[in-house]
Write a protein that holds these residues in place. Structure first.
Motif, mmCIF file in Angstrom:
data_model
loop_
_atom_site.group_PDB
_atom_site.id
_atom_site.type_symbol
_atom_site.label_atom_id
_atom_site.label_comp_id
_atom_site.label_asym_id
_atom_site.label_seq_id
_atom_site.Cartn_x
_atom_site.Cartn_y
_atom_site.Cartn_z
ATOM 1 N N ASP A 11 0.809 -1.220 0.000
ATOM 2 C CA ASP A 11 0.000 0.000 0.000
ATOM 3 C C ASP A 11 0.839 1.265 0.000
ATOM 4 N N ALA A 12 2.097 1.159 0.409
ATOM 5 C CA ALA A 12 2.939 2.344 0.520
ATOM 6 C C ALA A 12 4.404 1.954 0.395
ATOM 7 N N ALA A 13 5.224 2.957 0.089
ATOM 8 C CA ALA A 13 6.668 2.772 0.023
ATOM 9 C C ALA A 13 7.330 3.943 0.731
ATOM 10 N N PHE A 14 8.417 3.673 1.412
ATOM 11 C CA PHE A 14 9.155 4.675 2.172
ATOM 12 C C PHE A 14 10.575 4.672 1.637
ATOM 13 N N VAL A 20 11.472 9.295 -4.633
ATOM 14 C CA VAL A 20 10.035 9.052 -4.553
ATOM 15 C C VAL A 20 9.275 10.103 -5.360
ATOM 16 N N SER A 21 9.658 11.365 -5.227
ATOM 17 C CA SER A 21 8.985 12.440 -5.968
ATOM 18 C C SER A 21 9.126 12.247 -7.470
ATOM 19 N N TYR A 22 10.329 11.877 -7.914
ATOM 20 C CA TYR A 22 10.547 11.654 -9.345
ATOM 21 C C TYR A 22 9.696 10.489 -9.837
ATOM 22 N N PHE A 23 9.701 9.393 -9.112
ATOM 23 C CA PHE A 23 8.900 8.243 -9.519
ATOM 24 C C PHE A 23 7.427 8.603 -9.595
ATOM 25 N N SER A 24 6.935 9.301 -8.599
ATOM 26 C CA SER A 24 5.520 9.660 -8.562
ATOM 27 C C SER A 24 5.143 10.558 -9.739
ATOM 28 N N GLN A 25 6.058 11.430 -10.147
ATOM 29 C CA GLN A 25 5.789 12.331 -11.278
ATOM 30 C C GLN A 25 5.914 11.632 -12.627
ATOM 31 N N THR A 26 6.625 10.520 -12.693
ATOM 32 C CA THR A 26 6.856 9.866 -13.985
ATOM 33 C C THR A 26 6.033 8.579 -14.072
ATOM 34 N N ARG A 27 6.599 7.457 -13.757
ATOM 35 C CA ARG A 27 5.898 6.169 -13.907
ATOM 36 C C ARG A 27 4.694 6.017 -13.006
ATOM 37 N N GLY A 28 4.703 6.693 -11.873
ATOM 38 C CA GLY A 28 3.596 6.570 -10.937
ATOM 39 C C GLY A 28 2.485 7.586 -11.139
ATOM 40 N N GLU A 29 2.649 8.459 -12.137
ATOM 41 C CA GLU A 29 1.687 9.543 -12.339
ATOM 42 C C GLU A 29 0.262 9.015 -12.496
ATOM 43 N N GLY A 30 -0.618 9.545 -11.675
ATOM 44 C CA GLY A 30 -2.010 9.130 -11.703
ATOM 45 C C GLY A 30 -2.292 7.884 -10.883
ATOM 46 N N ARG A 31 -1.250 7.174 -10.494
ATOM 47 C CA ARG A 31 -1.428 5.940 -9.721
ATOM 48 C C ARG A 31 -0.815 6.022 -8.336
ATOM 49 N N THR A 32 0.077 6.994 -8.129
ATOM 50 C CA THR A 32 0.727 7.152 -6.831
ATOM 51 C C THR A 32 0.728 8.628 -6.443
ATOM 52 N N LYS A 33 0.935 8.881 -5.161
ATOM 53 C CA LYS A 33 1.135 10.260 -4.711
ATOM 54 C C LYS A 33 2.043 10.240 -3.495
ATOM 55 N N VAL A 34 2.746 11.336 -3.306
ATOM 56 C CA VAL A 34 3.645 11.480 -2.168
ATOM 57 C C VAL A 34 2.847 12.080 -1.021
ATOM 58 N N VAL A 35 2.898 11.434 0.128
ATOM 59 C CA VAL A 35 2.162 11.896 1.306
ATOM 60 C C VAL A 35 3.070 11.850 2.523
ATOM 61 N N GLY A 36 2.649 12.510 3.566
ATOM 62 C CA GLY A 36 3.359 12.437 4.835
ATOM 63 C C GLY A 36 4.508 13.413 4.933
ATOM 64 N N PRO A 37 5.086 13.501 6.116
ATOM 65 C CA PRO A 37 6.183 14.449 6.353
ATOM 66 C C PRO A 37 7.525 13.915 5.866
#
Length: 86
Positions: A11-14, A20-37
């Motif tokens: 459910d999540a990756a740390f 993480v930000s790069y992945f979320s903006q590229t391959r994870g776009e629309g399927r992942t988001k960066v959350v938390g502190p």
């Protein structure tokens, strides 16, 4: 880890924030988001051998990029947000 996330095996990756930000903006776009502190920020650097002729020109170029906003534009392109001022 990212394949497990996209495959919904977890459910999540740390991990490292820029990665993480790069992945979320590229391959994870629309399927992942960066959350938390951000738990512990680290500074990155560019390494040259001692006495390198490139230290001063690179430092000047980086300072100019920060002053004219180019750094923020590049950061936003790759990480989807502008960097926090520290």
């Amino acid at each position: 880890m990212y394949m497990a996330l996209l495959g919904r095996n977890v459910d999540a990756a740390f991990y490292d924030a820029p990665n993480v930000s790069y992945f979320s903006q590229t391959r994870g776009e629309g399927r992942t988001k960066v959350v938390g502190p951000l738990y512990e920020g680290q500074q990155y650097g560019i390494v040259f051998h001692k006495g390198s002729q490139w230290v001063e020109p690179v430092n000047e170029a980086l300072a100019e990029m920060q002053d004219d906003g180019t750094y923020d534009e590049i950061y936003e392109k790759w990480f989807g947000e502008t960097p926090d001022d520290e």
